[in-house]
Design an enzyme around this catalytic site. Structure first.
Site, mmCIF file in Angstrom:
data_model
loop_
_atom_site.group_PDB
_atom_site.id
_atom_site.type_symbol
_atom_site.label_atom_id
_atom_site.label_comp_id
_atom_site.label_asym_id
_atom_site.label_seq_id
_atom_site.Cartn_x
_atom_site.Cartn_y
_atom_site.Cartn_z
ATOM 1 N N CYS A 1 -5.521 -3.352 7.552
ATOM 2 C CA CYS A 1 -6.948 -2.494 7.662
ATOM 3 C C CYS A 1 -8.174 -3.204 7.050
ATOM 4 C CB CYS A 1 -6.763 -1.138 6.876
ATOM 5 S SG CYS A 1 -6.190 -1.193 5.111
ATOM 6 N N CYS B 288 0.798 -1.193 0.110
ATOM 7 C CA CYS B 288 -0.155 -0.099 -0.079
ATOM 8 C C CYS B 288 1.003 1.230 0.029
ATOM 9 C CB CYS B 288 -0.720 -0.051 1.062
ATOM 10 S SG CYS B 288 -2.188 1.379 1.288
#
Length: 381
Positions: free
Chosen positions: A217, A120
């Site tokens: 997440c 990410c």
């Protein structure tokens, strides 16, 4: 605006007055990035907050309290309103799925243990978001990561955070030289998270006491297997648990439910010694188990290397350094032997247990806090 080389450097190392320096702050909605934005605004910088929506406001795969969705977007916007700087939300949902989530699922199916937070940072935050910051005519982009950027004789260097308990260098090893020129990490010098929360309280931020996000997440409660099954229906096919000689010891409910080094939950009790997962073989749907000593590895193949040392990576036949093979383990002495600009074999001076493909192997300079880069562990485990 052209840089005035006669102008003294501001606190971000740019030869401009703070009010003439535009900074895009990557805001996740948590206390760290919120403090960065408030700190820079207080110093007089032209702050622009940007938050990425990485999935549909928490409705898809996200868990409650995950970053970059739902409540966190609201929290970031509220901080911007409180301090008084512009804030934008960018829809990166499709990009995040393609660049991070899909690879995470495929890597797990291939028997690896991926680290999507690194991807990410590499493929979304420090690539596309950074490009957006440039499009906004920002002089730099700041984040709330706990890592330090220091100027060395050959340009900016990446260093571990002052607080070893908060250090995020493992997750940022793939930061390139070009990106490091543009990035800033204003919290890296702080000695503890308590200092960050004290700053948040001083700035009157609503997120001052907000808990830190935990785990990945988009993985609810750390249950990776449930996410993989949702993304790749039928992925959890059962198979055999075998010992290192191929003898069948039991049945498993899907390779995706196991990781290298796992001992609990194997369902093969009654044996004379404890056994650990030493290999995952998705092609044969086999989970291979063995004694603890079978987990020990000295040679670690690494690829996709990002090298941040001063001399070219292949200019030496070997590099003596410290390496970290998991985020939860301290750096250990090793010898890095380049095979090419992007591949190497890392020899650990003391064997490590649980070396797993898909994890990062991060390089550190001996005797300093400098991060020399790193790569991805692959094949053979």
């Amino acid at each position: 605006m052209a840089l005035d080389e006669t102008q003294p450097l501001n606190s971000l190392g740019i030869p401009k007055r703070p009010q003439d320096t535009r900074v895009v702050v990557a805001m996740s909605g948590g206390v760290d990035s919120s403090v960065v934005a408030a700190m820079l605004a207080e110093e007089g910088y032209d702050v622009v907050g940007v938050t990425l929506q990485l999935y549909d406001h928490g409705a898809a795969l996200a868990k409650k309290g995950a970053c970059c969705a739902g409540q966190d977007i609201h929290d970031a916007r509220r901080v911007a309103d409180t301090i008084g700087f512009p804030h934008y939300v960018l829809d990166y949902e499709n990009m995040f799925r393609e660049a991070v989530i899909d690879e995470f699922a495929d890597a797990y199916l291939a028997g690896a243990t991926p680290v999507p937070c690194i991807r990410c940072n590499e493929r979304v935050k420090f690539k596309d978001l950074l490009a957006t910051a440039r499009d906004l005519d920002a002089d730099c982009m700041a984040t709330g990561h706990y890592i330090q950027r220091k100027m060395g004789p050959n340009g900016p260097e990446l260093h571990r955070a002052a607080d070893p308990n908060r250090d995020q260098s493992y997750f940022l090893f793939s930061t390139t030289r070009e990106q490091l020129e543009y990035l800033r990490f204003p919290l890296g010098h702080l000695k503890s998270k308590a200092e960050t929360r004290a700053l948040a309280a001083r700035y009157g931020l609503s997120v001052a006491d907000k808990p830190d996000s935990q785990d990945i997440c988009f993985v609810p409660n750390g249950n990776y297997a449930s996410v993989i099954e949702k993304l790749r229906p039928g992925a959890a096919d059962p198979g055999e648990i075998v010992d290192m000689d191929g003898n069948v010891l039991g049945q498993h409910r899907g390779v995706i439910h196991y990781t290298i080094g796992q001992r609990r939950g194997l369902g093969i009790g009654g044996l004379s010694e404890p056994l650990y997962v030493v290999k995952l073989d998705p092609e044969t749907r086999r989970v291979v188990v063995g004694p603890k000593e079978a987990l020990a590895r000295k040679d670690v193949p690494v690829r996709e290397i990002n090298w941040l040392g001063d001399a070219p990576f292949t200019s030496a036949t070997e590099w003596h350094a410290l390496v970290r093979i998991r985020s939860t383990r301290p750096p250990r002495p090793a010898i890095i032997r380049p095979l090419s600009e992007e591949q190497a074999v890392v020899e650990l001076l003391e064997p490590e247990e649980g070396v797993s493909p898909g994890q990062a192997c991060v390089f550190y300079e001996e005797g300093t806090t400098r991060v020399l880069g790193g790569g991805w562990i692959w094949r053979g485990y």
